[in-house]
Scaffold this motif. Structure first.
Motif, PDB file in Angstrom:
ATOM      1  N   ALA A   1       0.822  -1.217   0.000  1.00  0.00           N
ATOM      2  CA  ALA A   1       0.000   0.000   0.000  1.00  0.00           C
ATOM      3  C   ALA A   1       0.853   1.263   0.000  1.00  0.00           C
ATOM      4  O   ALA A   1       0.597   2.192  -0.772  1.00  0.00           O
ATOM      5  N   VAL A   2       1.863   1.306   0.858  1.00  0.00           N
ATOM      6  CA  VAL A   2       2.709   2.500   0.953  1.00  0.00           C
ATOM      7  C   VAL A   2       3.412   2.770  -0.377  1.00  0.00           C
ATOM      8  O   VAL A   2       3.583   3.922  -0.775  1.00  0.00           O
ATOM      9  N   GLY A   3       3.789   1.700  -1.068  1.00  0.00           N
ATOM     10  CA  GLY A   3       4.458   1.867  -2.349  1.00  0.00           C
ATOM     11  C   GLY A   3       3.613   2.570  -3.391  1.00  0.00           C
ATOM     12  O   GLY A   3       4.141   3.110  -4.372  1.00  0.00           O
ATOM     13  N   ARG A   4       2.297   2.588  -3.180  1.00  0.00           N
ATOM     14  CA  ARG A   4       1.386   3.230  -4.127  1.00  0.00           C
ATOM     15  C   ARG A   4       0.717   4.478  -3.567  1.00  0.00           C
ATOM     16  O   ARG A   4       0.093   5.224  -4.322  1.00  0.00           O
ATOM     17  N   LEU A   5       0.824   4.683  -2.258  1.00  0.00           N
ATOM     18  CA  LEU A   5       0.156   5.825  -1.640  1.00  0.00           C
ATOM     19  C   LEU A   5       1.117   6.929  -1.215  1.00  0.00           C
ATOM     20  O   LEU A   5       0.782   8.119  -1.310  1.00  0.00           O
ATOM     21  N   ALA A   6       2.290   6.569  -0.717  1.00  0.00           N
ATOM     22  CA  ALA A   6       3.205   7.575  -0.172  1.00  0.00           C
ATOM     23  C   ALA A   6       3.847   8.398  -1.278  1.00  0.00           C
ATOM     24  O   ALA A   6       4.067   7.905  -2.392  1.00  0.00           O
ATOM     25  N   VAL A   7       4.169   9.642  -0.960  1.00  0.00           N
ATOM     26  CA  VAL A   7       4.835  10.499  -1.935  1.00  0.00           C
ATOM     27  C   VAL A   7       6.187   9.881  -2.293  1.00  0.00           C
ATOM     28  O   VAL A   7       6.845   9.264  -1.451  1.00  0.00           O
ATOM     29  N   PRO A   8       6.614  10.008  -3.540  1.00  0.00           N
ATOM     30  CA  PRO A   8       7.819   9.301  -3.998  1.00  0.00           C
ATOM     31  C   PRO A   8       9.076   9.601  -3.185  1.00  0.00           C
ATOM     32  O   PRO A   8       9.888   8.708  -2.960  1.00  0.00           O
ATOM     33  N   GLY A   9       9.243  10.836  -2.737  1.00  0.00           N
ATOM     34  CA  GLY A   9      10.476  11.187  -2.031  1.00  0.00           C
ATOM     35  C   GLY A   9      10.369  11.125  -0.524  1.00  0.00           C
ATOM     36  O   GLY A   9      11.133  11.805   0.179  1.00  0.00           O
ATOM     37  N   ALA A  10       9.461  10.330   0.014  1.00  0.00           N
ATOM     38  CA  ALA A  10       9.241  10.273   1.469  1.00  0.00           C
ATOM     39  C   ALA A  10      10.554  10.015   2.209  1.00  0.00           C
ATOM     40  O   ALA A  10      11.263   9.051   1.924  1.00  0.00           O
TER      41      ALA A  10
END
Length: 321
Positions: A126-135
């Motif tokens: 989920a995080v791989g598709r929801l979090a901003v790319p540069g987190a």
């Protein structure tokens, strides 16, 4: 005289794949990949058998079966809140993996290690598709195996991660967790709940029954993961977050039955289940987070996840000879 009946051929012993084997054969990135692969191949979480929860003295007994054409399996797990005072894990168990055609047992896996791997791996999907790319900044609530697994999972899908804030009640455990993060090459510090104001990703890995933080402090781009409960009357995040976030859960049925973070928000009029997105739809690219609004992934855990990771462990072990 009748000929003697030959003795049946001995049945090979079912291998026991212990915690070290599980961790060695399937690193976090591989577990995330195994889960993504079964969803991309068309597995429908909503069609899976529900978890059976049996109340027993001092806790719960969970039975989690799942099957595909190639494999079947069942996890028998226990949830025992009082174990923390005994120096024992809160969640324990075993996983029995079966051949999908003959249903012959092919492996027995350490249930603690499997759960400690698959739960953060699902969050990683989920995080791989929801979090901003540069987190870059992660805030973790909790210091147990799930908290550490979520550090690994977020790092696997967001390699720019550089700092971890840690919030928990036990100062000694927080200090040890911070040291572990630093030993892994990350900046880390003990923090308080208001550190969510600086977080790109927040992972809630606790036994809390009330919200852990004030979501009004949360940046509009942040992604929150809540994995601590599979009970409809417990939650780690407040209704305000659920009301304004893009919300994803493993399945609609599980969310309505087990996800207190969502059930309670809906009961308070802050959320309509019709707004819920599912993890398989997210993997297929059918979910687009709203601009300027937080993203929330609520996980209760499902049996297909255990099966997918157990198969990856077993096939890795079999290939190694």
């Amino acid at each position: 005289m009748n000929a003697p009946i030959p003795a049946p051929a001995p049945t090979p012993a079912t291998p026991h794949l212990d915690a070290e084997t599980v961790e060695r054969l399937v690193p976090m990135s591989a577990a995330i990949g195994a889960l993504e692969a079964v969803l991309a191949a068309g597995l429908d979480p909503a069609a899976q058998a529900p978890r059976s929860v049996v109340e027993v003295p001092g806790g719960q007994l969970l039975l989690m079966p799942s099957a595909t054409a190639s494999y079947a399996g069942v996890k028998v797990a226990t949830v025992t809140p009082g174990n923390a005072e005994r120096g024992l894990p809160r969640i324990q168990g075993l996983y029995l993996l079966l051949d999908g055609l003959t249903h012959t047992p092919v492996a027995l896996l350490d249930g603690i290690a499997l759960t400690s791997l698959r739960t953060p791996a699902v969050s990683g999907v989920a995080v791989g598709r929801l979090a901003v790319p540069g987190a870059e900044r992660l805030l973790v609530f909790g210091t147990g195996p799930q908290a550490w697994g979520h550090v690994e999972a977020v790092r696997a899908v967001r390699p720019a991660l550089r700092h971890v804030d840690v919030v928990a009640r036990n100062a000694r455990r927080v200090a040890a967790f911070v040291d572990r993060c630093r030993a892994a090459g990350l900046s880390a510090a003990a923090a308080t709940a208001d550190a969510v104001a600086r977080a790109d990703v927040v992972c809630c890995c606790t036994t809390a029954r009330e919200p852990l933080f004030d979501s009004s402090l949360l940046p509009g781009h942040a992604t929150v993961v809540a994995v601590g409960s599979h009970e409809p009357d417990a939650r780690e995040v407040d209704a305000r977050l659920v009301s304004r976030a893009t919300v994803v859960a493993e399945s609609r049925e599980v969310a309505e039955r087990e996800c207190g973070d969502l059930v309670l928000a809906a009961a308070e009029g802050a959320f309509a289940m019709e707004r819920l997105h599912t993890l398989d739809a997210l993997v297929r690219g059918e979910v687009r987070p709203a601009e300027g609004a937080p993203r929330l992934f609520k996980s209760a855990g499902m049996a297909w996840e255990d099966l997918a990771v157990a198969v990856a462990v077993y096939e890795g072990w079999a290939a190694a000879g």
